[in-house]
Write a protein that holds these residues in place. Sequence first.
Motif, PDB file in Angstrom:
ATOM      1  N   GLY A   1     -15.035   4.013 -11.082  1.00  0.00           N
ATOM      2  CA  GLY A   1     -14.276   3.131 -10.125  1.00  0.00           C
ATOM      3  C   GLY A   1     -12.718   3.757 -10.415  1.00  0.00           C
ATOM      4  O   GLY A   1     -12.424   4.618 -10.950  1.00  0.00           O
ATOM      5  N   PRO A   2     -11.857   2.907  -9.703  1.00  0.00           N
ATOM      6  CA  PRO A   2     -10.381   3.313  -9.600  1.00  0.00           C
ATOM      7  C   PRO A   2      -9.851   3.076 -10.997  1.00  0.00           C
ATOM      8  O   PRO A   2     -10.310   2.256 -11.824  1.00  0.00           O
ATOM      9  CB  PRO A   2     -10.023   2.427  -8.530  1.00  0.00           C
TER      10      PRO A   2
ATOM     11  N   LEU B   1       0.958  -1.092  -0.062  1.00  0.00           N
ATOM     12  CA  LEU B   1       0.168  -0.241   0.223  1.00  0.00           C
ATOM     13  C   LEU B   1       0.744   1.106   0.088  1.00  0.00           C
ATOM     14  O   LEU B   1       2.012   1.375   0.669  1.00  0.00           O
ATOM     15  CB  LEU B   1      -0.909   0.091   1.329  1.00  0.00           C
ATOM     16  N   THR B   2       0.401   2.331  -0.786  1.00  0.00           N
ATOM     17  CA  THR B   2       1.061   3.766  -0.650  1.00  0.00           C
ATOM     18  C   THR B   2       0.218   4.491  -0.024  1.00  0.00           C
ATOM     19  O   THR B   2      -0.893   4.685  -0.411  1.00  0.00           O
ATOM     20  CB  THR B   2       1.585   3.987  -2.146  1.00  0.00           C
TER      21      THR B   2
ATOM     22  N   ALA C   1      -2.691   4.211  -3.168  1.00  0.00           N
ATOM     23  CA  ALA C   1      -2.436   3.337  -4.142  1.00  0.00           C
ATOM     24  C   ALA C   1      -2.410   1.873  -3.654  1.00  0.00           C
ATOM     25  O   ALA C   1      -1.834   1.699  -2.571  1.00  0.00           O
ATOM     26  CB  ALA C   1      -1.448   3.619  -5.102  1.00  0.00           C
ATOM     27  N   LEU C   2      -2.513   0.824  -4.226  1.00  0.00           N
ATOM     28  CA  LEU C   2      -2.359  -0.467  -4.170  1.00  0.00           C
ATOM     29  C   LEU C   2      -1.396  -0.892  -5.324  1.00  0.00           C
ATOM     30  O   LEU C   2      -1.737  -0.927  -6.452  1.00  0.00           O
ATOM     31  CB  LEU C   2      -3.412  -1.342  -3.816  1.00  0.00           C
TER      32      LEU C   2
ATOM     33  N   PHE D   1      -0.156  -5.422 -10.899  1.00  0.00           N
ATOM     34  CA  PHE D   1      -1.241  -4.185 -11.104  1.00  0.00           C
ATOM     35  C   PHE D   1      -0.923  -3.109 -10.356  1.00  0.00           C
ATOM     36  O   PHE D   1      -0.471  -3.264  -8.983  1.00  0.00           O
ATOM     37  CB  PHE D   1      -2.457  -4.749 -11.008  1.00  0.00           C
ATOM     38  N   ARG D   2      -1.225  -2.025 -10.684  1.00  0.00           N
ATOM     39  CA  ARG D   2      -1.457  -0.724  -9.633  1.00  0.00           C
ATOM     40  C   ARG D   2      -2.886  -0.211  -9.754  1.00  0.00           C
ATOM     41  O   ARG D   2      -3.489   0.025 -11.042  1.00  0.00           O
ATOM     42  CB  ARG D   2      -0.434   0.529 -10.590  1.00  0.00           C
ATOM     43  N   ILE D   3      -3.177   0.084  -8.655  1.00  0.00           N
ATOM     44  CA  ILE D   3      -4.641   0.505  -8.352  1.00  0.00           C
ATOM     45  C   ILE D   3      -4.828   1.723  -7.595  1.00  0.00           C
ATOM     46  O   ILE D   3      -4.081   1.940  -6.591  1.00  0.00           O
ATOM     47  CB  ILE D   3      -5.476  -0.708  -7.624  1.00  0.00           C
ATOM     48  N   TYR D   4      -5.667   2.871  -8.236  1.00  0.00           N
ATOM     49  CA  TYR D   4      -5.546   4.209  -7.612  1.00  0.00           C
ATOM     50  C   TYR D   4      -7.189   4.434  -7.401  1.00  0.00           C
ATOM     51  O   TYR D   4      -8.072   4.486  -8.663  1.00  0.00           O
ATOM     52  CB  TYR D   4      -5.147   5.026  -8.685  1.00  0.00           C
TER      53      TYR D   4
END
Length: 489
Positions: free
Chosen positions: A433-434, A389-390, A398-399, A404-407
């Motif tokens: 959605g993100p 996690l960021t 973000a994850l 994968f990068r998810i925002y």
Amino acid sequence: MNIKLLSGSVALALTIGVGAVPSGASEKPNVVLMLADNVGYGDIGAYGGGAMRGMPTPVLDQLAAEGLQLTQFLVEPGCTPSRAALMTGRYSVRSGLGTIILGGLPNTLQEEEFTLGEMFKSVGYSTAIVGKWHLGFEEQSWPTRQGFDEYRVGVIETSESTLYRPNMERARIDEATILEAVPHIYESDGQGNLTPVREYTLEYRRQIESDIADAAVNYIARQAAAETPFFLYIGWTHTHYPSLTAPEFTGKSTHRYGDAMMELDHRTGQVLQAIEDAGIEDNTIVLWMSDNGASPDAAPWPDKGGSNGPFRGELGDPTEGSIRTVGMIRWPEKIKPGKTNEMVAIHDILPTLASIVGADLPDDRPYDGVDQSAFLLGQQDMSKREHLLTHVNNKVAALRWRHFRIYPKAYRGSFSNPSQEGLLGVQVEKNGGPDIFNIEMDPREEYSISGDNAWVVAQWLRFVAEYNESLREHPNPPGVTLTDPDFGK
């Protein structure tokens, strides 16, 4: 080792790795950890930069070849957050240090945190830090109050503050106010008290990296003859702006950033040579890493030149270019040289080194780092980490899960001209959605695949839920967010 982890984290193999290390106190490995400041993924030759960009890095290239080069080494998006994660093995927000400390701000490393310094002291090591600390000004935050025996060429804050005096003088600020704002260099005494020994000026900015190297070399020579093993933490100040270098490096490349990168490479070589000269190379673990990505946009014009390689973003935002940087580790005959794209994070350093030297960690807090000793020692093929996690401004931003990068929000350049990313960028609310990016297919994060990969959102919800659950018993302390309009009320 007794370590408490979040329920969704991969369980630590608490005994592996330790058995591969000699048990006698005198046989424990020395550890030298070097942390660079704002070096990007694309700055070093071994990572695609170096000579190709007119700033050869032969020492670091050789270190990468002699050790294990990590091509997927993840950190936090800023100087203070990454240093807090390194010291504690926890997300920086758990220590109230999720944003960069500036002079006058109240965020500071708390006394109750358990640090790398304290971990090594618990198993009989001598400990020292040279150079940049950047974890707070209060006495409870001093490295000498956090497990380190001594502090040399101490930079409590950030090198950009060397610009304060000339800018404040230009603004006709009175000298008394200037003296309250300008940075200093600190040294510790035998009781761990810190004393300012000189102002950290633009002139001294050119000399400091040489002094850091000299202090590190002297410590290694002194400790090599001692009976106890040692842990030396070197906080380099390059390549953070202003990129001013010693005279022999000024003009070595076609730009100031390149000069700083070349000096950093040379100073690293001085430390490695000291280890070799002392005859302790075979029993010394050397780690070299950067605290975050470079600032190709936000840095002042004379100091631009940093590169985050193929990745989008920079210091201050939660993108790949901000948190994916250089990392390498060398331990002759123990860690097989090579290159790996397995995921390793700066949070893993504390539990991994604790496992190697046989130290216990307190079990009264959650840890976000995992023990990577079995992976590093070749006892298993894969890393124990698959997500990170960021946080930005003390909130989950973000994850990173597998590739994968998810925002939940979009991160974009500022509305200024020219547009700037990173610390000067903006967050934008999404309509639905993100954003989801396949970082292996799309390292620049230009094409969101959320339309046909919404199933990845379940992973976002899973890891965020686990993190939030950990806050029930261990809530985060208040953080500092300068962009919060209610800050300071």
